[in-house]
Write a protein that holds these residues in place. Structure first.
Motif, PDB file in Angstrom:
ATOM      1  N   ILE A 102       0.819  -1.212   0.000  1.00 52.80           N
ATOM      2  CA  ILE A 102       0.000   0.000   0.000  1.00 52.80           C
ATOM      3  C   ILE A 102       0.851   1.260   0.000  1.00 52.80           C
ATOM      4  N   VAL A 103       0.254   2.350  -0.480  1.00 51.17           N
ATOM      5  CA  VAL A 103       0.770   3.710  -0.305  1.00 51.17           C
ATOM      6  C   VAL A 103      -0.301   4.488   0.455  1.00 51.17           C
ATOM      7  N   VAL A 104       0.110   5.211   1.491  1.00 53.55           N
ATOM      8  CA  VAL A 104      -0.825   6.001   2.287  1.00 53.55           C
ATOM      9  C   VAL A 104      -0.310   7.434   2.332  1.00 53.55           C
ATOM     10  N   ALA A 105      -1.131   8.377   1.859  1.00 54.60           N
ATOM     11  CA  ALA A 105      -0.742   9.788   1.834  1.00 54.60           C
ATOM     12  C   ALA A 105      -1.768  10.613   2.606  1.00 54.60           C
ATOM     13  N   GLY A 106      -1.272  11.479   3.494  1.00 56.48           N
ATOM     14  CA  GLY A 106      -2.133  12.382   4.246  1.00 56.48           C
ATOM     15  C   GLY A 106      -2.008  13.788   3.699  1.00 56.48           C
ATOM     16  N   THR A 107      -3.122  14.478   3.559  1.00 57.53           N
ATOM     17  CA  THR A 107      -3.124  15.798   2.931  1.00 57.53           C
ATOM     18  C   THR A 107      -3.544  16.891   3.914  1.00 57.53           C
ATOM     19  N   ALA A 108      -3.396  18.142   3.458  1.00 55.30           N
ATOM     20  CA  ALA A 108      -3.606  19.303   4.329  1.00 55.30           C
ATOM     21  C   ALA A 108      -5.042  19.419   4.822  1.00 55.30           C
ATOM     22  N   ASP A 109      -5.987  18.800   4.120  1.00 53.49           N
ATOM     23  CA  ASP A 109      -7.391  18.859   4.517  1.00 53.49           C
ATOM     24  C   ASP A 109      -7.808  17.672   5.391  1.00 53.49           C
ATOM     25  N   ARG A 110      -6.832  16.983   5.970  1.00 53.55           N
ATOM     26  CA  ARG A 110      -7.059  15.851   6.882  1.00 53.55           C
ATOM     27  C   ARG A 110      -7.640  14.630   6.184  1.00 53.55           C
ATOM     28  N   GLN A 111      -7.474  14.560   4.878  1.00 50.65           N
ATOM     29  CA  GLN A 111      -7.868  13.357   4.152  1.00 50.65           C
ATOM     30  C   GLN A 111      -6.689  12.385   4.091  1.00 50.65           C
TER      31      GLN A 111
END
Length: 368
Positions: free
Chosen positions: A160-169
């Protein structure tokens, strides 16, 4: 359950000639005790480290702007570094030469090297709200994924790849079908994402990730919907404020809350450590939901009872186990939690990178 405490740096070994500016990421080679250090001074430094912690500078190369992330190939032959010059450099450990291998339209915050259907692939995520897959034989990306906002944190396994973004997604990609997003979920934490680390799948046998926020909280999350009920979150890196302390309310129960800047898994035990803006490192058994050990940079107030505000150590900003998991490197520097205006004066304490000899009771999982 509280673990025993001891002072960071009291028995740990300091890395020679660290960067003069803040550290963004440190990472050990997966095959030898070479530590890579990325810094806001635009440079990547390499250090040789012995199994007793003796160390020496090995090499340094530069970007055109601050360097934000690092990762290695599986065999340790090459190092990748990404940064605010919108580029990824690939450094050859044999020839000691670098070349640009990826680009975004804004700073690249995250870089990981994974295997996709038997092929080695570079994955990058940036502040241009893009996640890109790269075949290093081509100057163009294999695929570009749209993110909901700027990438703030990312990690990957060969699953898996897991990315967290500035909008808490949180954007999750299954690498058996990498160019179609598997899931997009809201972070279980209410505040900005600061760190993500995937479970070492070979140890846990399950896909998931730990996620940390600026609000002193960590989420232990399972990827698949069928496992979601096992997910949980917990508070950490928070310090009680004694009533009557200068700047504190008169009532009890108030806390100073610090960002979770780094989460690092032990690849053998499957336990993990967190490092925070309070200058402490805590080891956890996520499966047993247990704190294993804690060590902190400074004792609050040094035992003083006067009205001075508490004094914490320099924030822990990054951490990494070596390939045998018997050394934990951790870096102490300003973590940008208060922006440019919060940069401490040079006299307030220079950047330090420390080497901690790991003891079994700090990382061994609790018996059921």
């Amino acid at each position: 359950m509280m673990g025993s405490s001891f002072r960071v740096g009291s028995k740990d070994i300091e890395l020679l000639q660290p960067p003069s500016d803040s550290v963004s990421k440190i990472d050990f080679s997966p095959t030898q005790d070479v530590l890579a250090v990325a810094s806001w001074d635009n440079n990547v430094r390499l250090y040789n480290v012995s199994n007793q912690g003796q160390n020496e500078p090995k090499h340094m190369y530069s970007h055109e702007a601050p360097v934000l992330d690092l990762c290695w190939t599986k065999n340790g032959s090459h190092l990748f570094s990404a940064g605010c010059d919108n580029a990824v450099q690939m450094f050859d450990m044999t020839s000691m030469q670098k070349q640009q291998v990826a680009a975004h339209d804004a700073p690249i915050k995250c870089v990981r090297y994974v295997e996709v259907n038997g092929q080695q692939v570079l994955v990058t995520a940036g502040w241009d709200k893009k996640l890109k897959y790269w075949d290093l034989r081509s100057s163009n990306p294999m695929n570009v994924q749209d993110l909901s906002d700027r990438a703030y944190a990312m990690d990957a396994t060969d699953k898996i790849v897991v990315a967290g973004t500035a909008d808490r997604q949180v954007h999750i990609y299954d690498l058996s079908n990498p160019f179609t997003k598997y899931r997009q979920v809201e972070s279980p934490l209410k505040w900005q994402t600061r760190a993500i680390a995937c479970f070492p799948q070979s140890v846990t046998g399950e896909n998931g990730y730990a996620i940390g926020s600026i609000e002193g909280r960590v989420g232990f999350q399972y990827t698949h919907t069928s496992d979601e009920k096992k997910s949980f979150s917990f508070k950490c890196h928070r310090v009680d404020i004694p009533a009557g302390t200068m700047g504190a309310p008169a009532t009890t129960g108030s806390q100073n809350v610090f960002a979770i800047n780094t989460i690092t898994f032990h690849k053998v035990q499957g336990t993990f450590c967190t490092g925070g803006g309070d200058g402490s490192i805590i080891f956890w058994d996520g499966v047993a939901r247990t704190k294993l050990k804690m060590f902190s940079a400074k004792d609050l107030n040094n035992g003083d009872t006067d009205a001075r505000p508490p004094v914490w150590g320099m924030p822990i900003v990054s951490s990494a186990f070596n390939h045998t998991c018997d050394i934990l490197a951790y870096s102490m520097s300003y973590d940008w939690s208060k922006g440019h205006g919060g940069v401490p004066p040079a006299s307030a304490g220079a950047t330090k990178i420390m080497l901690h000899m790991v003891k079994p009771d700090e990382v061994t999982r609790k018996k059921k």
